[in-house]
Scaffold this active site. Sequence first.
Site, mmCIF file in Angstrom:
data_model
loop_
_atom_site.group_PDB
_atom_site.id
_atom_site.type_symbol
_atom_site.label_atom_id
_atom_site.label_comp_id
_atom_site.label_asym_id
_atom_site.label_seq_id
_atom_site.Cartn_x
_atom_site.Cartn_y
_atom_site.Cartn_z
ATOM 1 N N THR A 186 0.728 -1.234 -0.101
ATOM 2 C CA THR A 186 -0.143 0.029 0.012
ATOM 3 C C THR A 186 0.950 1.203 -0.049
ATOM 4 O O THR A 186 1.804 1.229 0.480
ATOM 5 C CB THR A 186 -1.086 -0.026 1.231
ATOM 6 O OG1 THR A 186 -1.720 1.122 1.281
ATOM 7 C CG2 THR A 186 -0.204 -0.045 2.501
ATOM 8 N N GLU A 331 -4.630 -3.010 4.941
ATOM 9 C CA GLU A 331 -4.158 -3.480 6.066
ATOM 10 C C GLU A 331 -5.275 -4.157 6.895
ATOM 11 O O GLU A 331 -4.918 -4.646 8.057
ATOM 12 C CB GLU A 331 -3.713 -2.109 6.993
ATOM 13 C CG GLU A 331 -2.294 -1.366 6.640
ATOM 14 C CD GLU A 331 -2.444 -0.232 5.750
ATOM 15 O OE1 GLU A 331 -3.609 -0.175 5.131
ATOM 16 O OE2 GLU A 331 -1.538 0.630 5.476
ATOM 17 N N LYS A 439 -6.971 9.937 -3.139
ATOM 18 C CA LYS A 439 -7.577 8.690 -3.659
ATOM 19 C C LYS A 439 -8.231 9.032 -5.164
ATOM 20 O O LYS A 439 -9.208 9.493 -5.010
ATOM 21 C CB LYS A 439 -8.490 7.906 -2.953
ATOM 22 C CG LYS A 439 -8.208 6.353 -3.048
ATOM 23 C CD LYS A 439 -8.682 5.676 -2.038
ATOM 24 C CE LYS A 439 -8.005 4.072 -2.000
ATOM 25 N NZ LYS A 439 -8.821 3.244 -1.150
ATOM 26 N N TRP A 444 -4.154 5.332 -4.919
ATOM 27 C CA TRP A 444 -3.548 6.488 -3.981
ATOM 28 C C TRP A 444 -2.570 7.285 -4.835
ATOM 29 O O TRP A 444 -1.763 6.825 -5.660
ATOM 30 C CB TRP A 444 -2.782 5.711 -2.922
ATOM 31 C CG TRP A 444 -3.483 5.045 -1.929
ATOM 32 C CD1 TRP A 444 -3.550 3.638 -1.499
ATOM 33 C CD2 TRP A 444 -4.437 5.864 -1.168
ATOM 34 N NE1 TRP A 444 -4.480 3.718 -0.573
ATOM 35 C CE2 TRP A 444 -5.211 4.717 0.037
ATOM 36 C CE3 TRP A 444 -4.884 6.943 -0.947
ATOM 37 C CZ2 TRP A 444 -6.138 5.273 0.685
ATOM 38 C CZ3 TRP A 444 -5.970 7.542 -0.158
ATOM 39 C CH2 TRP A 444 -6.486 6.514 0.956
HETATM 40 P P1 AMP Z 1 -6.689 1.033 0.595
HETATM 41 O O1 AMP Z 1 -5.923 0.595 1.639
HETATM 42 O O2 AMP Z 1 -6.279 1.217 -0.740
HETATM 43 O O3 AMP Z 1 -7.777 -0.088 0.369
HETATM 44 O O4 AMP Z 1 -7.549 2.490 1.173
HETATM 45 C C1 AMP Z 1 -7.963 2.266 2.267
HETATM 46 C C2 AMP Z 1 -8.552 3.935 2.817
HETATM 47 O O5 AMP Z 1 -9.414 4.197 1.518
HETATM 48 C C3 AMP Z 1 -9.217 4.144 3.757
HETATM 49 O O6 AMP Z 1 -8.319 4.248 5.010
HETATM 50 C C4 AMP Z 1 -9.981 5.491 3.686
HETATM 51 O O7 AMP Z 1 -9.324 6.258 3.735
HETATM 52 C C5 AMP Z 1 -10.428 5.220 2.224
HETATM 53 N N1 AMP Z 1 -11.807 4.404 2.026
HETATM 54 C C6 AMP Z 1 -11.986 3.095 1.660
HETATM 55 N N2 AMP Z 1 -13.495 2.778 1.851
HETATM 56 C C7 AMP Z 1 -13.947 4.142 1.842
HETATM 57 C C8 AMP Z 1 -15.050 4.625 1.982
HETATM 58 N N3 AMP Z 1 -16.241 3.802 1.771
HETATM 59 N N4 AMP Z 1 -15.493 5.778 2.291
HETATM 60 C C9 AMP Z 1 -14.644 6.872 2.516
HETATM 61 N N5 AMP Z 1 -13.133 6.474 2.095
HETATM 62 C C10 AMP Z 1 -12.936 5.177 2.066
#
Ligand code: AMP
Length: 543
Positions: A186, A331, A439, A444
């Site tokens: 990540t 994570e 995002k 990211w």
């Molecule tokens: P990742 O590790 O790439 O899956 O990203 C995780 C992050 O994406 C989370 O900590 C949030 O900041 C964002 N995220 C994931 N799902 C949502 C959601 N439903 N609404 C808002 N932010 C989200």
Amino acid sequence: MLGLMQSQPLLISSLIDFAERHHGDAEVVSRRVEGDLHRYTYRDVAARSRQVANALDALKLGFSDRVATLAWNGYRHLELYFGVSGSGRVLHTVNPRLHPDQIAWIANHAEDQVMCFDLTFLPIIQAVHAKCTTIKHWIAMCDADRLPADSGIPKLTSYETWVGAQPDTYAWPSFDENSASSMCYTSGTTGNPKAALYSHRSTILHAYAAALPDVMCLSARDSILPVVPMFHVNAWGIPYSAALTGAKLVFPGPALDGKSVYELIEAEKVSYAAGVPTVWQMLLGHMKPDNLRFTTLKRTVIGGSACPPAMITAFNDDYGVEVLHAWGMTEMSPLGTLCTLKNKHLEMTADEKMKIRLKQGRAIYGVDMKIVGDDGQELPWDGKAFGDLYVRGPWIVREYFKGEGGDPLVDGWFPTGDVATIDADGYMQITDRSKDVIKSGGEWISSIDIENIAVAHPAVAMAACIGVPHPKWDERPIVAIVRKPGMDVTREELLAFYQGKTVAKWQVPDDIVFVDAIPLGATGKILKTRLREILKDYKLPAA
Ligand code: AMP
């Protein structure tokens, strides 16, 4: 006194064994890179996963050795999910959207031994293979007659040649369920990417939880389309939960545009689909002008970014599809919360229900959460107080691969970098992000990387990158720039300065905004919240 029940280790191989025995004729359908549809059953997945295991043995790969994939969602990728982990190796799914230099860095850090890739990604492999010092075997995920001649990749073998020669019998080994099974990097907010290293135990517990009615509600009657890529957090656990429930699986391959996804949903009678908001934006955009309808789609889980209210309404009111708004992280394997109503909500008005549906949802059994204020004190669950969101549980990281970044936990809790409220019914709602990232389309962008490039320009005194709302990509990066006194540089010059730097094309900011000063906090840190406020009326230039 110990309980007197059997203690079989929870191993990923047991999922595909189960699917083969109980749902052997359930289908797995894949749109291939070649454009055609491939169709077979769990019985075939199981047999070919065993061939993968034999092929890895033949390469003399050891226990926990890493096997990388750079691939779309498809049947060969699924076979690697089971064959690699089932035989005790670690599946490392690499994100092809990263810059090639980051891909090489990740492959070296993971010490990948084998790289299996879809032919779409041959140009990336050609660009990085000489830099990947640990990879000894390059496998193109294609038929033997599609193997490119003169690829420049040493001893490149086709997947079909590689596994085809192997027997389809294999005794899956038994080992400690806490052994590593797969990994996913990540993008860090600072420094290099870090990897979550999942275990067999965490994967199986997550697969059980994901299938629950108030989570993804998966069953043997479903036809599931994971549009979320299999290089993102094990495609949210769906491949494992599908095997556990015997659901039909439908893979979109590289065709993620609205038309292709719609046609696949209809042709394969998909009842359940999963993806980030951007993908559904494209799907609805394709359907609306021609007034197309869904015949079979009942539910869709949307996560990875906040689901826009209009999307929930459109799916629900216009198409009769229930949206399950989900929140999670790499994570966290990734599922943390899902938004489904409780019995007491059923009598509410549509507007009241909508207010709840917009939240990221309730914790799944297995995930503990809390919100904490600036003073480190836990905040009340009143739906108003907001603070840093912390989580803990058996499918949440304890530390990153190779201990990168030190101990991430605070008193045993993992800080998510999200800021949230939790209401009295336990519904969590993200209100902000304390981590400095953007995002865009579910991927990211590190603000720090973008700022570091800008400040390397001789005319730039200070740079601050923030995300601004975008109708298709959810967020896009822009950079606020303070020029050095007496120096001049234009927007176009600065945007051009990003070319050839270590950022992927889609990570290059959409705009540069020149400002007199950037707000700083007491410790000299850029106050992004203040900057976002200052630029709240900013509009992205028309594309
Ligand atoms: P990742 O590790 O790439 O899956 O990203 C995780 C992050 O994406 C989370 O900590 C949030 O900041 C964002 N995220 C994931 N799902 C949502 C959601 N439903 N609404 C808002 N932010 C989200």
